[in-house]
Design an enzyme around this catalytic site. Structure first.
Site, PDB file in Angstrom:
ATOM      1  N   LYS A 260       0.855  -1.190   0.000  1.00 17.20           N
ATOM      2  CA  LYS A 260       0.000   0.000   0.000  1.00 17.20           C
ATOM      3  C   LYS A 260       0.886   1.233   0.000  1.00 17.20           C
ATOM      4  O   LYS A 260       1.743   1.394   0.872  1.00 17.20           O
ATOM      5  CB  LYS A 260      -0.898   0.001   1.231  1.00 17.20           C
ATOM      6  CG  LYS A 260      -1.653   1.307   1.471  1.00 17.20           C
ATOM      7  CD  LYS A 260      -2.329   1.330   2.834  1.00 17.20           C
ATOM      8  CE  LYS A 260      -2.858   2.716   3.172  1.00 17.20           C
ATOM      9  NZ  LYS A 260      -3.460   2.771   4.534  1.00 17.20           N
ATOM     10  N   ASP A 265      -2.338  10.749   3.334  1.00 18.18           N
ATOM     11  CA  ASP A 265      -3.726  10.351   3.565  1.00 18.18           C
ATOM     12  C   ASP A 265      -4.405  11.338   4.501  1.00 18.18           C
ATOM     13  O   ASP A 265      -4.202  11.310   5.709  1.00 18.18           O
ATOM     14  CB  ASP A 265      -3.774   8.943   4.172  1.00 18.18           C
ATOM     15  CG  ASP A 265      -5.206   8.496   4.441  1.00 18.18           C
ATOM     16  OD1 ASP A 265      -6.131   9.039   3.806  1.00 18.18           O
ATOM     17  OD2 ASP A 265      -5.396   7.611   5.291  1.00 18.18           O
ATOM     18  N   LYS A 272      -9.656  13.189   8.379  1.00 19.76           N
ATOM     19  CA  LYS A 272      -9.124  12.839   9.697  1.00 19.76           C
ATOM     20  C   LYS A 272      -9.075  14.086  10.587  1.00 19.76           C
ATOM     21  O   LYS A 272      -9.047  15.211  10.094  1.00 19.76           O
ATOM     22  CB  LYS A 272      -7.693  12.293   9.555  1.00 19.76           C
ATOM     23  CG  LYS A 272      -7.567  10.988   8.810  1.00 19.76           C
ATOM     24  CD  LYS A 272      -6.088  10.617   8.644  1.00 19.76           C
ATOM     25  CE  LYS A 272      -5.912   9.314   7.883  1.00 19.76           C
ATOM     26  NZ  LYS A 272      -6.357   8.154   8.655  1.00 19.76           N
ATOM     27  N   ASP A 283       1.921   6.703   5.416  1.00 25.93           N
ATOM     28  CA  ASP A 283       0.903   5.714   5.065  1.00 25.93           C
ATOM     29  C   ASP A 283       1.286   4.912   3.829  1.00 25.93           C
ATOM     30  O   ASP A 283       0.479   4.186   3.281  1.00 25.93           O
ATOM     31  CB  ASP A 283      -0.446   6.419   4.853  1.00 25.93           C
ATOM     32  CG  ASP A 283      -1.629   5.502   5.126  1.00 25.93           C
ATOM     33  OD1 ASP A 283      -1.438   4.457   5.768  1.00 25.93           O
ATOM     34  OD2 ASP A 283      -2.746   5.830   4.698  1.00 25.93           O
ATOM     35  N   ASP A 342     -11.880   7.199   4.285  1.00 24.69           N
ATOM     36  CA  ASP A 342     -10.612   7.000   4.994  1.00 24.69           C
ATOM     37  C   ASP A 342     -10.228   5.528   5.065  1.00 24.69           C
ATOM     38  O   ASP A 342      -9.171   5.196   5.585  1.00 24.69           O
ATOM     39  CB  ASP A 342     -10.703   7.593   6.407  1.00 24.69           C
ATOM     40  CG  ASP A 342      -9.346   7.746   7.065  1.00 24.69           C
ATOM     41  OD1 ASP A 342      -8.343   7.839   6.333  1.00 24.69           O
ATOM     42  OD2 ASP A 342      -9.283   7.770   8.310  1.00 24.69           O
ATOM     43  N   GLU A 344      -9.186   3.719   2.602  1.00 27.67           N
ATOM     44  CA  GLU A 344      -8.775   3.792   1.200  1.00 27.67           C
ATOM     45  C   GLU A 344      -7.705   2.791   0.820  1.00 27.67           C
ATOM     46  O   GLU A 344      -7.614   2.375  -0.338  1.00 27.67           O
ATOM     47  CB  GLU A 344      -8.285   5.214   0.880  1.00 27.67           C
ATOM     48  CG  GLU A 344      -6.838   5.528   1.253  1.00 27.67           C
ATOM     49  CD  GLU A 344      -6.515   5.412   2.734  1.00 27.67           C
ATOM     50  OE1 GLU A 344      -5.358   5.099   3.072  1.00 27.67           O
ATOM     51  OE2 GLU A 344      -7.420   5.637   3.564  1.00 27.67           O
ATOM     52  N   ARG A 346      -7.283  -0.352   1.436  1.00 26.81           N
ATOM     53  CA  ARG A 346      -7.792  -1.646   0.953  1.00 26.81           C
ATOM     54  C   ARG A 346      -8.303  -1.539  -0.478  1.00 26.81           C
ATOM     55  O   ARG A 346      -8.283  -2.527  -1.226  1.00 26.81           O
ATOM     56  CB  ARG A 346      -8.878  -2.155   1.906  1.00 26.81           C
ATOM     57  CG  ARG A 346     -10.121  -1.305   1.997  1.00 26.81           C
ATOM     58  CD  ARG A 346     -10.904  -1.502   3.282  1.00 26.81           C
ATOM     59  NE  ARG A 346     -10.188  -0.959   4.434  1.00 26.81           N
ATOM     60  CZ  ARG A 346     -10.652  -1.020   5.686  1.00 26.81           C
ATOM     61  NH1 ARG A 346     -11.814  -1.606   5.938  1.00 26.81           N
ATOM     62  NH2 ARG A 346      -9.967  -0.493   6.673  1.00 26.81           N
TER      63      ARG A 346
END
Length: 494
Positions: A260, A265, A272, A283, A342, A344, A346
């Site tokens: 990933k 993010d 967030k 991230d 959020d 995201e 996956r």
């Protein structure tokens, strides 16, 4: 800490200048061979200092004697008495390097109660070199102690030094881990998806094949869920496919590692909280680990075919960003209702895993992702969460984790967690609620791997903001590079 650590090996002999390192057991004494070499005067000095400092020789403790003899700057006495726990060579090397600091130092590599081997010596050298890493490229002013930090030259005095191949593997490992650390530590205005992809192209110099898929290619392939995550950003997304073909049978099924790579993010429309959002530059820790691993495999000329695939995006709250309630059709053809933008990572993994599985037919797929805060609640920063559909692969990963100190803990998956992501309006939704959040996230990913043996490593607690240790003082830890290399070298090379 030193700026750099260089390593050499020589026969066991006590130095007359610089610094010296000796290891002692629970009785506070070194081995008989080292005691003979250092002489009665130093032995008495150690005994006196140990009494004053109440030093018991326990593992993880140290005693420093300054100018104990004419010509000798420092004597570092390292305790090695552990209560049933193995004495980890990498941590021991990091401890020694951190305590000595800089200058020449001779390590009396004869440890009470332990039969040292060439492999143990190599791991000691690895730990010493890993401990020296710092990320300071954007500092224009440094503290005086940082300015004065110099090179540490460790001479490991032993009769069981590793051969040239093992030392080359140590150098490759250091470079791979530090590459991953650099990537995680970089600020997001520097390391956006295009720049990340550009840095991956440097692997070609090691003989790896690197293919960069730009936005137009991703649209043509049909990676719609990955593109949906990125559609609020002014930066274009990228997918990078890195291939190392080192197996004797060139057409042997590859091992696949998928990362990933959310370079920043915000959470998107489901934004967030502001506090701590700056940490979301990390991230992409999964993509960093995969890139570091591929560098390591190529640098040490691993006898295996391997693929590293990373999905690189930004998740931003622009007017074009995806919304909660949107339904997106993935590359696999399965539809996904977006409940929370959020969740995201996956979505990125879904398309990349499906592409890798269908295109390359790998022997297994392992994905790494800073996926859920829930895994930190469950495991803290002690272990990464392991989700797996294959018991043999899980056992191999657990063993590799114990061998390297990058430990994993197997977590549950199953029908109950799978049902949590069923949607009223699409084939699935991208979140299953707060309870069991890491397991339902893993079940979401599992829907995109088919029958391929697969493992998901949730590294949210280990890849960034990791605990300080003897071998890592960096915010970005490079976690996963050594774990996966040990997995490959132990079970899949031939």
């Amino acid at each position: 800490m030193p700026k750099t650590v260089t390593i050499s090996f020589s026969p066991l002999a006590f130095p007359k200048s610089g610094s010296a390192v000796v290891f002692v057991g629970a009785d506070g004494r070194p081995t008989a061979r080292v005691a003979d070499l250092m002489g009665e005067e130093l032995a008495r000095a150690i005994a006196r200092a140990a009494t004053i400092e109440r030093f018991k020789g326990k593992s993880g403790t140290a005693l420093i004697l300054l100018s104990p003899l004419a010509g000798l700057d420092k004597l570092l006495v390292i305790g090695t008495a552990s209560e049933g726990e193995p004495l980890e060579a990498t941590l021991l090397g990091g401890q020694v390097a951190g305590k000595i600091g800089s200058g020449p130092a001779a390590v009396m590599f004869d440890i009470p109660g332990l039969e040292t081997t060439p492999g143990y010596a190599a791991d000691f050298a690895l730990g010493a070199r890993l401990s020296a890493y710092k990320f300071e490229r954007y500092k224009t002013k440094k503290e005086p102690e940082e300015e004065n930090a110099g090179e540490l030259a460790l001479d490991i005095c032993t009769s069981v030094g590793p051969d040239a191949a093992k030392l080359e593997a140590v150098a490759a490992t250091v470079d791979g881990v530090n590459l991953a650390r650099d990537l995680v530590n970089e600020p997001p205005n520097v390391l956006h998806p295009e720049e990340f992809a550009r840095r991956c192209e440097a692997l070609r110099q090691l003989g790896a094949e690197v293919e960069v898929l730009d936005k137009a290619r991703l649209e043509a392939i049909g990676m719609r869920t990955l593109l949906a995550v990125n559609q609020g950003s002014v930066r274009e997304p990228r997918v990078v496919i890195m291939r190392w073909n080192g197996a004797a049978e060139k057409d042997a099924a590859p091992l696949a590692f998928v990362g990933k790579g959310v370079c920043f993010d915000t959470g998107g429309i489901s934004i967030k909280p502001g506090g701590g959002m700056e940490d979301m530059k990390g991230d992409m820790g999964g993509a960093a680990a995969v890139t570091g691993l591929m560098h390591l495999l190529a640098a040490r000329k691993a006898k295996v075919n391997a693929i590293g695939a990373i999905g690189l995006v930004e998740n931003m709250p622009d007017g074009a960003a995806q919304r909660p309630g949107d339904i997106v059709t993935s590359l696999s053809g399965q539809t996904i209702e977006i409940i929370n933008t959020d969740a995201e990572g996956r979505l990125v993994l879904a398309d990349v895993l499906w592409h890798v599985g269908e295109t390359y037919k790998p022997r297994f797929m392992i994905d790494l992702a800073t996926l859920t805060g829930a895994i930190i609640v469950a495991l803290g920063q002690e272990h990464a969460g392991l989700y797996c559909n294959n018991d043999e692969l899980a056992a191999h990963l657990i063993a590799a984790g114990e061998a390297t100190g990058e430990t994993v803990w197997r977590m549950p998956i199953g029908k109950g967690y799978d049902k949590m992501i069923d949607s009223k309006f699409a084939d699935m939704k991208n979140v299953g609620g707060r309870q069991g959040g890491s397991s339902s996230a893993a079940m979401f990913i599992k829907r995109f791997v088919g029958d391929t043996p697969w493992a998901h490593l949730d590294i949210a607690g280990t890849a960034m903001g990791a605990k300080d240790s003897d071998i890592n003082h960096s915010w970005g830890s490079g976690w996963g590079v050594r774990l996966l290399d040990r997995l490959v070298s132990t079970h899949y090379e031939g």
